[in-house]
Design a protein around this motif. Structure first.
Motif, short mmCIF file in Angstrom:
data_model
loop_
_atom_site.label_atom_id
_atom_site.label_comp_id
_atom_site.label_asym_id
_atom_site.label_seq_id
_atom_site.Cartn_x
_atom_site.Cartn_y
_atom_site.Cartn_z
N MET A 174 0.83 -1.21 0.00
CA MET A 174 0.00 0.00 0.00
C MET A 174 0.86 1.26 0.00
O MET A 174 0.42 2.34 0.40
CB MET A 174 -0.92 0.02 1.23
CG MET A 174 -1.86 -1.17 1.33
SD MET A 174 -3.13 -1.19 0.03
CE MET A 174 -2.59 -2.62 -0.90
N TRP A 185 1.83 3.35 -2.23
CA TRP A 185 1.40 4.53 -2.99
C TRP A 185 -0.10 4.80 -2.90
O TRP A 185 -0.61 5.67 -3.60
CB TRP A 185 1.82 4.39 -4.45
CG TRP A 185 3.31 4.51 -4.60
CD1 TRP A 185 4.21 3.51 -4.75
CD2 TRP A 185 4.07 5.72 -4.54
NE1 TRP A 185 5.49 3.99 -4.81
CE2 TRP A 185 5.44 5.35 -4.70
CE3 TRP A 185 3.76 7.06 -4.40
CZ2 TRP A 185 6.47 6.29 -4.70
CZ3 TRP A 185 4.78 8.00 -4.40
CH2 TRP A 185 6.12 7.61 -4.54
N VAL A 186 -0.82 4.04 -2.08
CA VAL A 186 -2.23 4.37 -1.91
C VAL A 186 -2.36 5.47 -0.87
O VAL A 186 -1.44 5.73 -0.08
CB VAL A 186 -3.06 3.14 -1.48
CG1 VAL A 186 -2.89 2.00 -2.45
CG2 VAL A 186 -2.69 2.71 -0.06
N VAL A 187 -3.52 6.12 -0.86
CA VAL A 187 -3.77 7.17 0.13
C VAL A 187 -3.90 6.51 1.50
O VAL A 187 -4.76 5.64 1.70
CB VAL A 187 -5.04 7.95 -0.22
CG1 VAL A 187 -5.33 8.99 0.84
CG2 VAL A 187 -4.89 8.61 -1.58
N SER A 221 -5.90 8.15 -11.32
CA SER A 221 -5.28 8.04 -9.99
C SER A 221 -6.21 7.33 -9.01
O SER A 221 -5.76 6.47 -8.23
CB SER A 221 -4.92 9.44 -9.48
OG SER A 221 -3.99 10.07 -10.32
N ASP A 275 -5.49 3.58 -7.37
CA ASP A 275 -5.50 3.42 -5.91
C ASP A 275 -6.46 2.31 -5.50
O ASP A 275 -6.13 1.45 -4.67
CB ASP A 275 -5.90 4.76 -5.27
CG ASP A 275 -5.70 4.77 -3.77
OD1 ASP A 275 -6.41 4.01 -3.08
OD2 ASP A 275 -4.84 5.52 -3.29
N THR A 313 -5.19 -1.14 -6.46
CA THR A 313 -4.09 -1.52 -5.59
C THR A 313 -4.62 -2.02 -4.25
O THR A 313 -4.14 -3.02 -3.71
CB THR A 313 -3.14 -0.32 -5.38
OG1 THR A 313 -2.62 0.11 -6.64
CG2 THR A 313 -1.97 -0.72 -4.48
N ARG A 314 -5.61 -1.32 -3.70
CA ARG A 314 -6.20 -1.76 -2.43
C ARG A 314 -6.81 -3.15 -2.55
O ARG A 314 -6.74 -3.96 -1.62
CB ARG A 314 -7.29 -0.77 -1.99
CG ARG A 314 -6.77 0.59 -1.57
CD ARG A 314 -7.94 1.56 -1.35
NE ARG A 314 -7.47 2.91 -1.09
CZ ARG A 314 -7.21 3.40 0.12
NH1 ARG A 314 -7.35 2.62 1.17
NH2 ARG A 314 -6.81 4.64 0.26
N MET A 326 4.48 5.15 -9.49
CA MET A 326 3.33 4.26 -9.26
C MET A 326 3.38 3.05 -10.17
O MET A 326 3.07 1.92 -9.76
CB MET A 326 2.03 5.04 -9.46
CG MET A 326 1.76 6.07 -8.38
SD MET A 326 0.25 7.01 -8.68
CE MET A 326 0.11 7.93 -7.14
#
Length: 695
Positions: free
Chosen positions: A404, A406-408, A532, A536, A539-540, A575
């Motif tokens: 994680m 590069w995820v918020v 973006s 995200d 990726t999650r 990313m």
């Protein structure tokens, strides 16, 4: 045509006509001062032989060009009445040949090459004055060098078809135990035929190598100097060629990879200020990523993987035969993903390498039983130390998931302006006034509603923002006002994203992408926001395939705008790099991470949390390749930047310390153990580090 194949410089002067032709009949450079003027000399000191007859058989009719190895003519064979290409090897090249007869005999082996994608010389003649003539088939063609000089670069599809044929011809030559050693764009000819397709012929096999081997100067240390320049153009030479080492078929594979790179990017992968700097780059530097089209196609992605495999510094990591490279080019455009993964050597390489390394380790363990016992004791000690000594330290930091990176990490905090209530009340009153004086579906109403949406977004009032954005989209569809619909959808998607409703955010982002046509700045912003958010979310979910597809598109989107928006380009590259890392494609991950950091350093310059994450991500990639010392350097950089940006006890700092410690365990166990016993001293030392310059 074949006459264009040794770095053509062009004709040195106009052809002699009339009485001027009588000057060059039966002359050679040896009696130049008695019969011809200096104006009749080429750039390499050869006499223009137009009008001469060679060995009573070949009548020279036209000067085609000159290169660093030979002067090239068109001639008529009076025996067969066919046009041929005649190459006169420069005197400077053949001056040190010890045994001309043996050279002639060895050259006969090259004459035997007979393949639809190979055009080599078919005869050799050495005159009494020791002038060396090669005779080749004449055919109308254009070299790849000439084509690229006109169009700059070609499509992946066309390049694949061209290099598939070139690999076929080179495969045949390698089966005959003949290496080319001088693959470059000017030695790949595209024959002009009635069907207007790229019919490829590879020319100029091996003669320069024979001349060098039969010359007096044979020291390998002189490889890129003096006569060695006649074979192996430095822009396309393999690292082992540049170092003067023994070469095999894998050297030709590297050279072809350089040409494949140039066909897409418009220039070779390594270009230095001089010969030695270029050779150094071949031996030490990594190639920059190929310039990606937009959108990035599956064919481009595969093509880049093939090129990067061909350009590996270590021959053991390249394609091991031209047949393997040809196989991947044959299926590159047509294979589905399953067939590509199963049948492409480039896709299977990492698994085969892991199996090979595993086999080596098994043999090593079997041979050294005493070492095995010692390692076992050391390992048990390490397990104890990790479990006991590290337990208290790990509790000091929040958990951090590397997947994680590069995820918020946190929801966007609410930050209401001090006069939020006043502004909201004023906007609501204006909306009500516009609705009464005009209509709800008007441009003025749309404009006021847009301001209200922006106020809610700035304050983090996501539920209110969602409600007003949905109204705004409904109004915009009816009045077609100045509000950009794609941007509105992307901002609504962002509101759902911050609210934690990822399914709705994914749906709205997909809608925004379908509406964005890149006709104005709002639509550029919309596409970036939507991609973006999708990246995200994927990726999650752990859906790395969709994440890679999304970040490839984001990377391609910013690649064409990178000079104007270097920060966004570097972010997209990082990313994409981490997506490759999560999939286990570590060489590709390293390449894109280094690209991101290079662009940030050169065009953004100041460090922040982005650089800390990128350095940490690159460290993970290097660690995954067991390059522990290099990884620790990256972790040290990341540690200082992350500490400054997030504080000494943040989750990211804790993750960096953990991975750096693991690298130290592999490189210096006792220092690692001492670090675990005295963690406070180690932390103090890291806080006292002097400022680090990004490499």
């Amino acid at each position: 045509m074949p006459g264009n194949s040794d770095d053509k410089l062009g004709p040195s002067k106009t052809e002699p006509t009339g009485n001027d032709q009588s000057k060059v009949n039966n002359v050679s450079p040896d009696n130049l001062d008695k019969t011809v003027s200096r104006d009749d000399l080429s750039l390499f000191g050869d006499v223009n032989l137009v009008g001469n007859k060679i060995a009573g058989r070949w009548q020279i009719v036209e000067l085609l060009g000159e290169g660093n190895m030979s002067t090239v003519y068109k001639a008529e064979d009076e025996t067969t009445r066919k046009s041929v290409v005649l190459k006169l090897i420069h005197k400077s090249v053949t001056a040190n040949v010890v045994n001309p007869k043996r050279l002639e005999q060895r050259a006969k082996a090259l004459i035997a090459l007979n393949h639809e994608h190979v055009s080599n010389f078919y005869d050799i003649y050495i005159s009494p004055q020791h002038e060396y003539f090669l005779f080749c088939d004449y055919f109308a063609s254009e070299t790849l060098e000439e084509m690229l000089s006109k169009c700059g670069h070609i499509s992946v599809e066309r390049a694949t078809r061209i290099f598939e044929q070139a690999a076929d011809g080179l495969e045949y030559a390698h089966q005959q135990k003949i290496l080319h050693r001088d693959i470059k764009p000017s030695n790949i000819c595209l024959v002009n035929d009635q069907f207007n397709v790229d019919d490829v012929k590879v020319v100029d096999f091996g003669i320069a190598k024979l001349i060098t081997e039969e010359s007096e100067e044979t020291k390998s240390s002189q490889y890129i100097t003096h006569t060695r320049e006649i074979f192996g153009s430095v822009l396309y030479m393999s690292p082992e060629q540049c170092a003067g080492k023994k070469v095999d078929a894998r050297s030709d594979i590297y050279s072809l990879g350089c040409v494949m790179y140039e066909a897409i990017n418009g220039k070779p992968p390594f270009v230095g200020k001089n010969v030695m700097e270029t050779a150094y780059k071949h031996m030490n530097d990594s190639p920059a990523p190929l310039t990606a089209p937009s959108p990035v196609s599956r064919s481009f992605e595969r093509y880049q993987v093939v090129v990067l495999k061909a350009l590996k510094k270590n021959p053991q990591e390249r394609y091991q035969s031209m047949s393997a490279l040809k196989n991947d080019l044959e299926i590159l455009l047509t294979a589905n993903d399953t067939d590509w993964q199963s049948n492409a050597y480039a896709a299977r390489r990492s698994k085969r390498h892991e199996r090979k390394e595993f086999s080596k380790r098994r043999v090593a363990w079997g041979l050294v039983t005493v070492g095995l016992f010692s390692c076992l004791i050391l390992w048990l000690l390490a397990v104890w130390a990790i479990a006991v000594l590290n337990s208290s330290e790990s509790e000091d930091y929040p958990k951090f998931d590397n997947n994680m990176l590069w995820v918020v990490q946190d929801k966007k905090p609410k930050n209401q302006p001090e006069d939020f209530a006043t502004q909201r009340e004023a906007l609501l009153q204006q909306l009500e006034a516009v609705e009464h004086s005009k209509t709800k579906y008007s441009i003025d109403y749309e404009d006021e509603l847009s301001h209200l949406c922006s106020l809610y977004v700035k304050s983090g009032s996501w539920a209110d923002a969602i409600k007003e954005f949905e109204k705004l989209i409904d109004v915009q569809k009816k009045v077609n006002g100045p509000v950009n619909l794609a941007k509105a959808y992307s901002e609504l998607a962002a509101c759902y994203f911050w609210q934690g409703n990822f399914a709705k955010a994914e749906e709205l982002s997909t809608t925004a992408l379908s509406l964005a046509k890149r006709t104005n700045n709002d639509e550029l912003v919309a596409e970036d926001n939507a991609l973006s958010i999708l990246g995200d979310i994927y990726t999650r979910k752990g859906d790395n395939a969709k994440a890679k597809e999304t970040f490839l598109r984001l990377y391609g989107f910013w690649d064409r705008l990178k000079q104007k928006y270097p920060r966004e380009y570097a972010r997209a590259s990082a990313m994409l790099a981490d997506t490759y890392r999560r999939q286990g494609h570590l060489p590709e991950a390293e390449q894109f991470y280094r690209n991101a950091l290079d662009w940030w350093q050169n065009y953004v310059s100041h460090g922040d949390i982005f650089v800390a994450k990128a350095e940490y991500g690159l460290g993970l990639v290097l660690q995954g390749q067991h390059r522990y010392t290099e990884a620790r350097v990256r972790y040290a950089l990341a540690m200082q930047l992350a500490t400054n940006a997030t504080g000494v006890r943040s989750a990211l700092v804790g993750a960096i310390r953990k991975e750096s410690s693991e690298c130290l365990f592999h490189t210096d166990f006792w220092r690692w153990l001492n670090q675990k016993v005295k963690p406070e001293e180690d932390l103090a030392k890291q806080q006292e580090l002097p400022p680090l310059r990004l490499p």
